[in-house]
Design a protein around this motif. Structure first.
Motif, PDB file in Angstrom:
ATOM      1  N   GLU A   9     -49.556  28.265 -82.925  1.00 36.78           N
ATOM      2  CA  GLU A   9     -50.284  27.206 -83.605  1.00 36.78           C
ATOM      3  C   GLU A   9     -51.667  27.736 -84.001  1.00 36.78           C
ATOM      4  O   GLU A   9     -52.297  28.480 -83.246  1.00 36.78           O
ATOM      5  N   GLU A 233     -48.200  21.619 -87.196  1.00 35.84           N
ATOM      6  CA  GLU A 233     -47.213  22.305 -86.368  1.00 35.84           C
ATOM      7  C   GLU A 233     -46.585  23.462 -87.151  1.00 35.84           C
ATOM      8  O   GLU A 233     -45.438  23.405 -87.581  1.00 35.84           O
ATOM      9  N   SER A 235     -45.566  26.234 -86.130  1.00 40.71           N
ATOM     10  CA  SER A 235     -44.484  26.933 -85.427  1.00 40.71           C
ATOM     11  C   SER A 235     -43.113  26.448 -85.879  1.00 40.71           C
ATOM     12  O   SER A 235     -42.116  27.153 -85.722  1.00 40.71           O
ATOM     13  N   GLU A 236     -43.049  25.241 -86.456  1.00 36.47           N
ATOM     14  CA  GLU A 236     -41.774  24.684 -86.927  1.00 36.47           C
ATOM     15  C   GLU A 236     -41.576  24.866 -88.421  1.00 36.47           C
ATOM     16  O   GLU A 236     -40.527  24.507 -88.963  1.00 36.47           O
ATOM     17  N   LYS A 239     -38.146  26.093 -90.652  1.00 40.17           N
ATOM     18  CA  LYS A 239     -36.934  26.217 -89.843  1.00 40.17           C
ATOM     19  C   LYS A 239     -35.804  25.286 -90.267  1.00 40.17           C
ATOM     20  O   LYS A 239     -34.665  25.426 -89.801  1.00 40.17           O
ATOM     21  N   LYS A 240     -36.090  24.345 -91.167  1.00 41.78           N
ATOM     22  CA  LYS A 240     -35.051  23.391 -91.574  1.00 41.78           C
ATOM     23  C   LYS A 240     -34.200  23.875 -92.742  1.00 41.78           C
ATOM     24  O   LYS A 240     -33.192  23.259 -93.067  1.00 41.78           O
TER      25      LYS A 240
END
Length: 282
Positions: A9, A233, A235-236, A239-240
């Motif tokens: 982060e 965020e 870090s995410e 990823k989708k």
């Protein structure tokens, strides 16, 4: 290729600085071999100090082009891009200013002509984004700033550049996957990117008789300074998408070379989608 996995982060203020990012984005692959596809060309890239703009600049230089980049205030990033372009044996002009001002857009084009004597390739790339979850959270000032930064300069710069662009010249606009699938937290940003798609298609028809080609690139989630400077965020991030990761600028830069070179000679008014596997309407 370095992939931004397990991203820590981190916080930055807009428009973001590449030198502060962890991990650092990959700008160009070590094994990318230039073949003089853009030898002797003079190019102008807005937002060329970092991220996708920097990647396009370095790829162009490796292909033999001189590069001018426009940046707002990220001088350290701009100087690093200049260093990287010059490392490829090409000239680099850095121009600082606010693209929201039409007078500066005109001045930037004129500086390119003064430095290089011509302009062959124009890349409209600079953009900002301000995530908001509800319409009511978007102020009129934010909405206006997003359009005045992301969209208006396309018109300002193109209008001035057309005095110097000639048969065989190229215009490339950076749009986004959000123009096609929308975004629940980037209403104003995705709207500007949709406008850029329409601008690209209409401009390509206006300039086809002049033999000036106009195309776009629509990146998906790419690891650039815009991300840590706008999302909480990180870090995410990315990823989708089907590939399960954010892309690197090095995976986008070659598309600009393709559109800027004769390899795409039968393309105008088109959009290249680089988005980690999202299937969207064209």
């Amino acid at each position: 290729m370095s992939k931004p996995e397990n991203v820590p982060e981190q916080e930055q203020e807009q428009p973001g600085d590449e030198y502060k990012m962890q991990p650092k984005p990959e700008i160009i692959r070590d094994d990318y071999l230039g073949s003089e596809k853009l030898k002797g060309k003079a190019t102008l890239i807005t937002g060329g100090d970092s991220g996708i703009g920097r990647s396009a600049a370095i790829h162009f230089a490796r292909e033999g082009a001189d590069v001018a980049i426009v940046y707002l205030e990220e001088k350290e990033d701009a100087l690093e891009t200049k260093k990287l372009v010059e490392k490829e044996g090409r000239k680099c002009l850095i121009i600082s200013g606010d693209l929201k001002e039409e007078s500066f857009c005109k001045e930037a084009v004129r500086k390119v002509i003064s430095e290089f004597g011509k302009l062959d390739i124009l890349v409209n790339n600079a953009a900002v984004q301000f995530p908001k979850g509800e319409v009511e959270e978007i102020s009129s000032a934010q909405f206006r700033m997003t359009f005045e930064t992301n969209f208006y300069p396309h018109f300002y710069v193109v209008k001035e550049a057309l005095e110097y662009l000639k048969e065989g010249s190229i215009i490339i606009n950076t749009t986004s996957v959000t123009a096609y699938r929308g975004s629940s937290h980037l209403l104003d940003y995705s709207s500007t990117k949709g406008a850029i798609v329409s601008f690209t298609r209409s401009l390509s028809k206006m300039l086809v008789d002049r033999k000036i080609r106009v195309n776009s690139v629509a990146p998906g989630p790419i690891w650039t300074p815009l991300i840590p400077s706008t999302f909480d965020e990180v870090s995410e991030f990315g990823k989708k998408v089907p590939m399960g990761r954010p892309g690197q600028p090095s995976e986008v830069g070659p598309a600009y070379v393709f559109l800027a070179s004769k390899d795409s000679s039968y393309m105008t008014g088109q959009v290249i989608h680089i988005n980690g596997g999202e299937i969207i309407g064209s």
